[in-house]
Design a protein around this motif. Structure first.
Motif, mmCIF file in Angstrom:
data_model
loop_
_atom_site.group_PDB
_atom_site.id
_atom_site.type_symbol
_atom_site.label_atom_id
_atom_site.label_comp_id
_atom_site.label_asym_id
_atom_site.label_seq_id
_atom_site.Cartn_x
_atom_site.Cartn_y
_atom_site.Cartn_z
ATOM 1 N N ALA A 1 0.829 -1.202 0.000
ATOM 2 C CA ALA A 1 0.000 0.000 0.000
ATOM 3 C C ALA A 1 0.863 1.252 0.000
ATOM 4 C CB ALA A 1 -0.910 -0.006 1.222
ATOM 5 N N LEU A 2 0.407 2.268 -0.735
ATOM 6 C CA LEU A 2 1.053 3.574 -0.737
ATOM 7 C C LEU A 2 0.410 4.452 0.335
ATOM 8 C CD1 LEU A 2 1.381 4.278 -4.556
ATOM 9 C CD2 LEU A 2 3.260 3.932 -2.945
ATOM 10 N N PRO A 3 1.182 5.349 0.940
ATOM 11 C CA PRO A 3 0.641 6.189 2.008
ATOM 12 C C PRO A 3 -0.573 7.017 1.579
ATOM 13 C CG PRO A 3 3.034 6.331 1.967
ATOM 14 C CD PRO A 3 2.628 5.561 0.749
ATOM 15 N N GLY A 4 -0.567 7.520 0.355
ATOM 16 C CA GLY A 4 -1.665 8.352 -0.105
ATOM 17 C C GLY A 4 -2.796 7.595 -0.764
ATOM 18 N N GLY A 5 -2.772 6.271 -0.694
ATOM 19 C CA GLY A 5 -3.775 5.455 -1.358
ATOM 20 C C GLY A 5 -3.208 4.747 -2.570
ATOM 21 N N GLY A 6 -3.847 3.674 -2.980
ATOM 22 C CA GLY A 6 -3.350 2.875 -4.083
ATOM 23 C C GLY A 6 -2.306 1.877 -3.621
ATOM 24 N N MET A 7 -1.686 1.218 -4.578
ATOM 25 C CA MET A 7 -0.722 0.188 -4.240
ATOM 26 C C MET A 7 0.422 0.168 -5.228
ATOM 27 S SD MET A 7 -2.435 -3.389 -5.572
ATOM 28 C CE MET A 7 -4.051 -3.012 -4.899
ATOM 29 N N ARG B 1 -1.057 0.692 -16.958
ATOM 30 C CA ARG B 1 -2.374 1.045 -17.489
ATOM 31 C C ARG B 1 -3.466 0.865 -16.445
ATOM 32 N NH1 ARG B 1 -2.069 -1.677 -23.569
ATOM 33 N NH2 ARG B 1 -0.677 -0.099 -24.473
ATOM 34 N N ALA B 2 -3.228 -0.007 -15.480
ATOM 35 C CA ALA B 2 -4.164 -0.194 -14.379
ATOM 36 C C ALA B 2 -3.910 0.790 -13.247
ATOM 37 C CB ALA B 2 -4.080 -1.630 -13.852
ATOM 38 N N GLY B 3 -2.946 1.718 -13.437
ATOM 39 C CA GLY B 3 -2.640 2.701 -12.423
ATOM 40 C C GLY B 3 -1.798 2.171 -11.289
ATOM 41 N N VAL B 4 -1.108 1.049 -11.527
ATOM 42 C CA VAL B 4 -0.305 0.415 -10.478
ATOM 43 C C VAL B 4 1.167 0.479 -10.889
ATOM 44 C CG1 VAL B 4 0.151 -1.703 -9.195
ATOM 45 C CG2 VAL B 4 -2.188 -1.137 -9.878
ATOM 46 N N PRO B 5 1.987 1.275 -10.191
ATOM 47 C CA PRO B 5 3.425 1.264 -10.494
ATOM 48 C C PRO B 5 4.045 -0.051 -10.047
ATOM 49 C CG PRO B 5 2.991 2.634 -8.568
ATOM 50 C CD PRO B 5 1.649 2.213 -9.102
ATOM 51 N N VAL B 6 5.097 -0.460 -10.728
ATOM 52 C CA VAL B 6 5.748 -1.724 -10.413
ATOM 53 C C VAL B 6 7.221 -1.480 -10.101
ATOM 54 C CG1 VAL B 6 6.141 -2.199 -12.866
ATOM 55 C CG2 VAL B 6 6.248 -4.075 -11.208
ATOM 56 N N ARG C 1 8.708 5.242 -2.721
ATOM 57 C CA ARG C 1 8.404 6.525 -3.348
ATOM 58 C C ARG C 1 7.729 6.251 -4.697
ATOM 59 N NH1 ARG C 1 9.457 9.258 1.277
ATOM 60 N NH2 ARG C 1 11.667 9.125 1.884
ATOM 61 N N ALA C 2 6.864 7.143 -5.104
ATOM 62 C CA ALA C 2 6.162 6.962 -6.377
ATOM 63 C C ALA C 2 6.086 8.284 -7.124
ATOM 64 C CB ALA C 2 4.762 6.401 -6.144
ATOM 65 N N SER C 3 6.070 8.181 -8.444
ATOM 66 C CA SER C 3 5.941 9.351 -9.300
ATOM 67 C C SER C 3 5.433 8.870 -10.649
ATOM 68 C CB SER C 3 7.285 10.074 -9.422
ATOM 69 O OG SER C 3 7.140 11.273 -10.151
ATOM 70 N N ARG C 4 5.579 9.685 -11.667
ATOM 71 C CA ARG C 4 5.195 9.300 -13.024
ATOM 72 C C ARG C 4 6.336 9.639 -13.975
ATOM 73 N NH1 ARG C 4 -0.123 8.094 -13.711
ATOM 74 N NH2 ARG C 4 0.100 8.335 -15.973
ATOM 75 N N ARG C 5 6.350 8.964 -15.104
ATOM 76 C CA ARG C 5 7.338 9.262 -16.119
ATOM 77 C C ARG C 5 6.662 9.350 -17.478
ATOM 78 N NH1 ARG C 5 11.951 6.585 -17.281
ATOM 79 N NH2 ARG C 5 11.698 7.634 -19.256
ATOM 80 N N ARG C 6 7.337 10.046 -18.391
ATOM 81 C CA ARG C 6 6.883 10.111 -19.771
ATOM 82 C C ARG C 6 7.471 8.959 -20.558
ATOM 83 N NH1 ARG C 6 8.158 16.508 -20.924
ATOM 84 N NH2 ARG C 6 6.643 17.405 -19.440
ATOM 85 N N ALA C 7 6.871 8.686 -21.695
ATOM 86 C CA ALA C 7 7.431 7.683 -22.589
ATOM 87 C C ALA C 7 8.757 8.194 -23.132
ATOM 88 C CB ALA C 7 6.468 7.383 -23.731
ATOM 89 N N ALA D 1 7.683 3.523 -9.369
ATOM 90 C CA ALA D 1 7.978 3.527 -7.932
ATOM 91 C C ALA D 1 9.373 2.967 -7.710
ATOM 92 C CB ALA D 1 6.933 2.721 -7.163
ATOM 93 N N TRP D 2 9.904 3.214 -6.525
ATOM 94 C CA TRP D 2 11.237 2.720 -6.197
ATOM 95 C C TRP D 2 11.390 2.665 -4.685
ATOM 96 C CZ3 TRP D 2 10.159 7.416 -8.396
ATOM 97 C CH2 TRP D 2 10.438 8.558 -7.644
ATOM 98 N N PHE D 3 12.401 1.926 -4.238
ATOM 99 C CA PHE D 3 12.704 1.831 -2.815
ATOM 100 C C PHE D 3 13.534 3.027 -2.356
ATOM 101 C CE2 PHE D 3 12.530 -3.060 -3.051
ATOM 102 C CZ PHE D 3 11.188 -3.050 -2.705
#
Length: 313
Positions: free
Chosen positions: A99-105, A129-134, A248-254, A268-270
């Motif tokens: 689980a992420l602190p702000g919600g989601g996984m 695409r499911a909104g889940v970082p790996v 930690r989580a964020s987003r990236r561009r293609a 996401a990353w450790f």
């Protein structure tokens, strides 16, 4: 497998008792409980095995899922092994859902065997695409353990760092590192330790020389850095206490780096509670500049990144 179904309920092997009725949540076929003093309790398919989830996971793989799950639970973060992510295009089970602190996984995938670039990109894209970082986590094998032991500890920049130059890594590991802006994580089953760090494409300096002859003329070649396709400079820091891990989580561009297409979406990353990720970035930049100065050559390109990494709040 660490999770089976019985009477419509999911149960972990560690909490199961020896009786019949266990079935695979994926294919519905019978499972047997295996437990002993030397191995982590787990479920196994009866032959013939046709289920896609019967991947013949090693004891190290079972250990990695369990030890990471227990570490996050100990720190107060919800974590679940072999969670099924429903809904296209992520109709699959992940090794560990955190689980992420702000919600989601976050989906954590443990990897040791080689994957093709197409396979890891397909899996990663399905989660995104499911909104889940790996987060892809490697398992340290004997060869990498030897390199860590022989690595140049610190290199004058960090007492806990190990610098592994021109290390051959499989395609999936290079992809995973580039996806997370160079970040990587490696679990050592033999030592029971975790290493996190950064990887960059290795670069080799081609010494300048002149070729040709007086009749047709001369040409100056070399004198520049060239990227090595299958090797990376890996900076590992640790061992990192598992109970200090955060995500930690964020987003990236293609992006396209070399021959690798990186998809857009959440990543996401450790990291650790005291901000090891930021210190690693500083150490890596300093090492690159120091190496160029010692060699007396122009510095190599800054990194693989094609855009500024987003800042986290």
């Amino acid at each position: 497998m660490l999770v089976a179904e019985r009477d419509g309920l999911l149960i972990e092997a560690a909490a199961a008792r020896r009786y019949d009725g266990f079935v695979c949540p994926e294919c519905g076929r019978a499972l047997i409980l295996r437990r002993g003093e030397l191995k982590i309790p787990h479920f196994a398919h009866l032959p013939p095995v046709e289920c896609r989830e019967a991947r013949g996971e090693t004891e190290a793989h079972h250990w990695a899922k369990a030890v990471l799950r227990d570490a996050f639970l100990k720190s107060g973060t919800d974590a679940e092994v072999e969670r099924r992510l429903v809904g296209e295009p992520a109709e699959r089970r992940t090794d560990l859902a955190v689980a992420l602190p702000g919600g989601g996984m976050v989906a954590i995938e443990i990897q040791r065997s080689d994957l093709t670039l197409a396979d890891i990109r397909t899996r990663t894209t399905s989660f995104m695409r499911a909104g889940v970082p790996v987060v892809w986590v490697g398992l340290v094998d004997d060869a990498l353990a030897l390199r860590i032991g022989a690595g140049r500890a610190g290199a004058g920049l960090s007492p806990e760092g190990h610098f592994l130059d021109r290390l051959p890594l499989p395609a999936w590991a290079r992809f995973a590192g580039r996806l997370a802006f160079g970040r990587s994580a490696w679990l050592d089953p033999a030592a029971g330790t975790l290493w996190i760090g950064r990887q960059e494409v290795s670069r080799q300096f081609a010494e300048p020389f002149r070729r040709g002859d007086p009749e047709i003329g001369f040409q100056d070649v070399g004198g520049r850095w060239r990227s090595m396709k299958t090797r990376v400079d890996l900076r590992l820091y640790g061992p990192v206490p598992l109970d200090a891990l955060v995500i930690r989580a964020s987003r990236r561009r293609a992006a396209r780096i070399g021959d690798v297409d990186l998809p857009a979406g959440p990543i996401a990353w450790f990291d650790t509670q005291d901000g090891l990720d930021g210190r690693i970035e500083t150490f890596t930049r300093g090492y690159r500049a120091a190496r160029a100065a010692v060699l007396g050559r122009p510095a190599a390109a800054a990194s693989d990144r094609r855009r500024t990494e987003p800042r986290l709040p």
